[in-house]
Design an enzyme around this catalytic site. Sequence first.
Site, PDB file in Angstrom:
ATOM      1  N   GLY A 239       2.345  -8.778  31.576  1.00 27.42           N
ATOM      2  CA  GLY A 239       3.355  -7.730  31.689  1.00 27.42           C
ATOM      3  C   GLY A 239       3.829  -7.138  30.374  1.00 27.42           C
ATOM      4  O   GLY A 239       4.663  -6.224  30.377  1.00 27.42           O
ATOM      5  N   GLU A 274      -1.047 -14.205  30.513  1.00 32.53           N
ATOM      6  CA  GLU A 274      -1.966 -13.358  31.293  1.00 32.53           C
ATOM      7  C   GLU A 274      -1.784 -11.887  30.982  1.00 32.53           C
ATOM      8  O   GLU A 274      -1.474 -11.099  31.884  1.00 32.53           O
ATOM      9  CB  GLU A 274      -1.696 -13.553  32.788  1.00 32.53           C
ATOM     10  CG  GLU A 274      -1.862 -14.946  33.298  1.00 32.53           C
ATOM     11  CD  GLU A 274      -1.465 -15.066  34.772  1.00 32.53           C
ATOM     12  OE1 GLU A 274      -0.818 -14.154  35.310  1.00 32.53           O
ATOM     13  OE2 GLU A 274      -1.823 -16.081  35.362  1.00 32.53           O
ATOM     14  N   PRO A 275      -1.958 -11.462  29.753  1.00 31.55           N
ATOM     15  CA  PRO A 275      -1.785 -10.040  29.468  1.00 31.55           C
ATOM     16  C   PRO A 275      -2.990  -9.217  29.922  1.00 31.55           C
ATOM     17  O   PRO A 275      -4.129  -9.670  29.829  1.00 31.55           O
ATOM     18  CB  PRO A 275      -1.683 -10.018  27.935  1.00 31.55           C
ATOM     19  CG  PRO A 275      -2.472 -11.209  27.491  1.00 31.55           C
ATOM     20  CD  PRO A 275      -2.347 -12.246  28.572  1.00 31.55           C
ATOM     21  N   ARG A 277      -2.522  -5.110  30.355  1.00 33.85           N
ATOM     22  CA  ARG A 277      -2.226  -3.812  29.736  1.00 33.85           C
ATOM     23  C   ARG A 277      -2.140  -3.900  28.206  1.00 33.85           C
ATOM     24  O   ARG A 277      -2.645  -3.036  27.498  1.00 33.85           O
ATOM     25  CB  ARG A 277      -0.885  -3.317  30.299  1.00 33.85           C
ATOM     26  CG  ARG A 277      -0.468  -1.941  29.870  1.00 33.85           C
ATOM     27  CD  ARG A 277       0.967  -1.660  30.320  1.00 33.85           C
ATOM     28  NE  ARG A 277       1.297  -2.226  31.598  1.00 33.85           N
ATOM     29  CZ  ARG A 277       1.230  -1.552  32.756  1.00 33.85           C
ATOM     30  NH1 ARG A 277       0.879  -0.296  32.775  1.00 33.85           N
ATOM     31  NH2 ARG A 277       1.539  -2.154  33.878  1.00 33.85           N
ATOM     32  N   ARG A 313      -2.532   6.894  37.673  1.00 31.53           N
ATOM     33  CA  ARG A 313      -1.189   6.436  37.288  1.00 31.53           C
ATOM     34  C   ARG A 313      -0.127   7.543  37.326  1.00 31.53           C
ATOM     35  O   ARG A 313       0.976   7.302  37.829  1.00 31.53           O
ATOM     36  CB  ARG A 313      -1.208   5.739  35.927  1.00 31.53           C
ATOM     37  CG  ARG A 313      -2.144   4.516  35.889  1.00 31.53           C
ATOM     38  CD  ARG A 313      -1.956   3.677  34.643  1.00 31.53           C
ATOM     39  NE  ARG A 313      -0.719   2.937  34.692  1.00 31.53           N
ATOM     40  CZ  ARG A 313       0.353   3.215  33.997  1.00 31.53           C
ATOM     41  NH1 ARG A 313       0.340   4.213  33.139  1.00 31.53           N
ATOM     42  NH2 ARG A 313       1.439   2.502  34.137  1.00 31.53           N
ATOM     43  N   TYR A 317       2.682   6.536  39.955  1.00 28.38           N
ATOM     44  CA  TYR A 317       3.933   6.001  39.396  1.00 28.38           C
ATOM     45  C   TYR A 317       4.719   7.030  38.604  1.00 28.38           C
ATOM     46  O   TYR A 317       5.667   6.663  37.897  1.00 28.38           O
ATOM     47  CB  TYR A 317       3.644   4.842  38.427  1.00 28.38           C
ATOM     48  CG  TYR A 317       2.650   3.819  38.887  1.00 28.38           C
ATOM     49  CD1 TYR A 317       2.918   3.006  39.981  1.00 28.38           C
ATOM     50  CD2 TYR A 317       1.439   3.646  38.219  1.00 28.38           C
ATOM     51  CE1 TYR A 317       1.998   2.053  40.389  1.00 28.38           C
ATOM     52  CE2 TYR A 317       0.518   2.695  38.621  1.00 28.38           C
ATOM     53  CZ  TYR A 317       0.803   1.905  39.715  1.00 28.38           C
ATOM     54  OH  TYR A 317      -0.108   0.959  40.106  1.00 28.38           O
ATOM     55  N   CYS A 342      -7.920  18.323  45.662  1.00 27.81           N
ATOM     56  CA  CYS A 342      -7.104  19.144  46.555  1.00 27.81           C
ATOM     57  C   CYS A 342      -5.804  18.450  46.956  1.00 27.81           C
ATOM     58  O   CYS A 342      -5.619  18.078  48.121  1.00 27.81           O
ATOM     59  CB  CYS A 342      -7.917  19.498  47.786  1.00 27.81           C
ATOM     60  SG  CYS A 342      -9.363  20.417  47.316  1.00 27.81           S
ATOM     61  N   GLU A 343      -4.951  18.213  46.000  1.00 26.69           N
ATOM     62  CA  GLU A 343      -3.648  17.590  46.241  1.00 26.69           C
ATOM     63  C   GLU A 343      -2.694  18.094  45.170  1.00 26.69           C
ATOM     64  O   GLU A 343      -3.076  18.153  43.992  1.00 26.69           O
ATOM     65  CB  GLU A 343      -3.715  16.058  46.054  1.00 26.69           C
ATOM     66  CG  GLU A 343      -4.656  15.346  46.959  1.00 26.69           C
ATOM     67  CD  GLU A 343      -3.960  14.415  47.939  1.00 26.69           C
ATOM     68  OE1 GLU A 343      -2.717  14.364  47.970  1.00 26.69           O
ATOM     69  OE2 GLU A 343      -4.697  13.751  48.665  1.00 26.69           O
ATOM     70  N   TYR A 371      -5.634  -0.106  33.855  1.00 23.85           N
ATOM     71  CA  TYR A 371      -5.374   0.490  35.174  1.00 23.85           C
ATOM     72  C   TYR A 371      -5.839   1.946  35.214  1.00 23.85           C
ATOM     73  O   TYR A 371      -5.214   2.792  35.848  1.00 23.85           O
ATOM     74  CB  TYR A 371      -3.895   0.330  35.554  1.00 23.85           C
ATOM     75  CG  TYR A 371      -3.435  -1.104  35.433  1.00 23.85           C
ATOM     76  CD1 TYR A 371      -3.882  -2.061  36.340  1.00 23.85           C
ATOM     77  CD2 TYR A 371      -2.621  -1.534  34.386  1.00 23.85           C
ATOM     78  CE1 TYR A 371      -3.524  -3.391  36.211  1.00 23.85           C
ATOM     79  CE2 TYR A 371      -2.259  -2.861  34.243  1.00 23.85           C
ATOM     80  CZ  TYR A 371      -2.710  -3.782  35.164  1.00 23.85           C
ATOM     81  OH  TYR A 371      -2.360  -5.106  35.033  1.00 23.85           O
TER      82      TYR A 371
HETATM   83  N1  LLP Z   1      -0.462 -11.636  35.965  1.00 21.10           N
HETATM   84  C1  LLP Z   1      -0.150 -11.304  37.225  1.00 21.10           C
HETATM   85  C2  LLP Z   1       0.124 -12.367  38.193  1.00 21.10           C
HETATM   86  C3  LLP Z   1      -0.078  -9.939  37.598  1.00 21.10           C
HETATM   87  O1  LLP Z   1       0.256  -9.616  38.839  1.00 21.10           O
HETATM   88  C4  LLP Z   1      -0.347  -8.938  36.641  1.00 21.10           C
HETATM   89  C5  LLP Z   1      -0.313  -7.519  36.988  1.00 21.10           C
HETATM   90  C6  LLP Z   1      -0.686  -9.338  35.333  1.00 21.10           C
HETATM   91  C7  LLP Z   1      -0.729 -10.700  35.029  1.00 21.10           C
HETATM   92  C8  LLP Z   1      -1.014  -8.364  34.243  1.00 21.10           C
HETATM   93  O2  LLP Z   1       0.018  -7.472  33.974  1.00 21.10           O
HETATM   94  P1  LLP Z   1      -0.090  -6.558  32.649  1.00 21.10           P
HETATM   95  O3  LLP Z   1      -0.072  -7.477  31.473  1.00 21.10           O
HETATM   96  O4  LLP Z   1      -1.375  -5.808  32.734  1.00 21.10           O
HETATM   97  O5  LLP Z   1       1.071  -5.639  32.694  1.00 21.10           O
HETATM   98  N2  LLP Z   1      -1.384  -0.686  38.321  1.00 21.10           N
HETATM   99  C9  LLP Z   1      -0.113  -0.850  37.633  1.00 21.10           C
HETATM  100  C10 LLP Z   1       0.082  -2.260  37.139  1.00 21.10           C
HETATM  101  C11 LLP Z   1      -0.037  -3.312  38.207  1.00 21.10           C
HETATM  102  C12 LLP Z   1       0.117  -4.703  37.645  1.00 21.10           C
HETATM  103  C13 LLP Z   1      -0.217  -5.731  38.650  1.00 21.10           C
HETATM  104  N3  LLP Z   1      -0.138  -7.093  38.177  1.00 21.10           N
HETATM  105  C14 LLP Z   1      -0.033   0.145  36.497  1.00 21.10           C
HETATM  106  O6  LLP Z   1      -0.936   0.984  36.372  1.00 21.10           O
HETATM  107  O7  LLP Z   1       0.949   0.173  35.739  1.00 21.10           O
END
Ligand code: LLP
Length: 417
Positions: A239, A274-275, A277, A313, A317, A342-343, A371
């Site tokens: 996250g 668990e990064p 993004r 995205r 969002y 077409c949206e 993503y």
């Molecule tokens: N660990 C778990 C359990 C998760 O559910 C997620 C993301 C991550 C790690 C990785 O999160 P990150 O570090 O990438 O922020 N599609 C959305 C984001 C959905 C994230 C889902 N879970 C977007 O485009 O912002």
Amino acid sequence: MEGFTYRGGTLHAEEVSAVELAERYGTPLYVYSRGYLRHQFRRIREAFAEIDPLICFAVKANTSAAVIHTFAAEGAGADVVSGGELYRARRAGIPANRIVFAGVGKTAEEIEYAIQEEILGFTVESEAELHRISECATRIGGTARVDIRVNPDVDPKTHKYTSTGKKENKFGVDLERAVKAYELAARLPGVEIVGLHMHIGSPVMSIDPYVEALERVAPVVRELKAAYPTLRHLDIGGGLGIRYRDEQEDLDPARLAEALLPTLRDLGLKVLLEPGRFLTGNAGILLTRVQYLKEGPEKTFVIMDAAMNDLIRPALYEAYHKILPVRETSDTLTGDLVGPVCESGDFFAQNRELPAVQAGELLAVMSAGAYGYVMASNYNSRGRPAEVMVSGGTAKLVQRRETWDNLVAGETIPAWE
Ligand code: LLP
């Protein structure tokens, strides 16, 4: 380091001109900087070096084999959420004993595959799932190592679709119920308790929600550690937010480490992160070419060859992605940057001051490495774009562009009587 900079007035991916890439591989085109992927990985590794954590790349952010392989070569693990992601991670070189498997709806088939692969652990999201995992392990005569995902109920202050650690979300088990869930896990055959997991959502732009979540979880971890000697991991999730806008900055891993290390050290467990993004977001751009400029009665539309099916995205969002001209210019025009789908939701920017471009010129949608391609679809029967990785002065195609034949492969027209 930056993956994308101007050199002599032209946007470059490391040392390769974006104009050249667009000519060689066509557009729309995802471009990744290998140097920046490694840079971001090393920032986290160095920040937490003292406790030598296992950094499990959340492959949902970018499943390109070339990207996963880049992290595998750095010693990364993977966080996967489906049998398909597990398959990709293994194929791209991540050792099974560095893979964790999360997700609220794992099927028996996926669970058995993961047990056979002997992954590091399942991130279990409910009591019902614990029962299923135990049944699967018993059926195939294996052992499933489990972390239970607890829901720390903190507000990560992010979009409602990407917040996951609050009570009303479907993820994890409430902290109050966690001890009971562990008691159940301890009773079930074929299940070994190895850790505890939390993830609060994304993108998180400040360290406070992490600090708060760890503070809430730490007493439970201490209690569980005393009760279950096999408990050896604490997964603090992903996250970590990144710079999408000029005025933003990446969540600094060094500051995060500084804030969390006293508690983590004291807990004395192997820490997993668990990064997704953070590792890939600003390591990728979507290159797109202007098709037409269209003067509407109220505004100007810049119509690109990329669309919401390539990068969803903004539509999903209302996410902000910076738009840069490939040929540097300070001239601007105000309008909407849209695609051919077409949206009305098919936009990259609305009422924004954009680079003044003409038909045929190139733009870069920035921060598209997380993503982006993974959420692309074939809507409007558009083939998904190609992906290219750049390292120094070398560019390599890592995913070829989908053809119309790819679109119809797998279809049949039944011969009805
Ligand atoms: N660990 C778990 C359990 C998760 O559910 C997620 C993301 C991550 C790690 C990785 O999160 P990150 O570090 O990438 O922020 N599609 C959305 C984001 C959905 C994230 C889902 N879970 C977007 O485009 O912002």
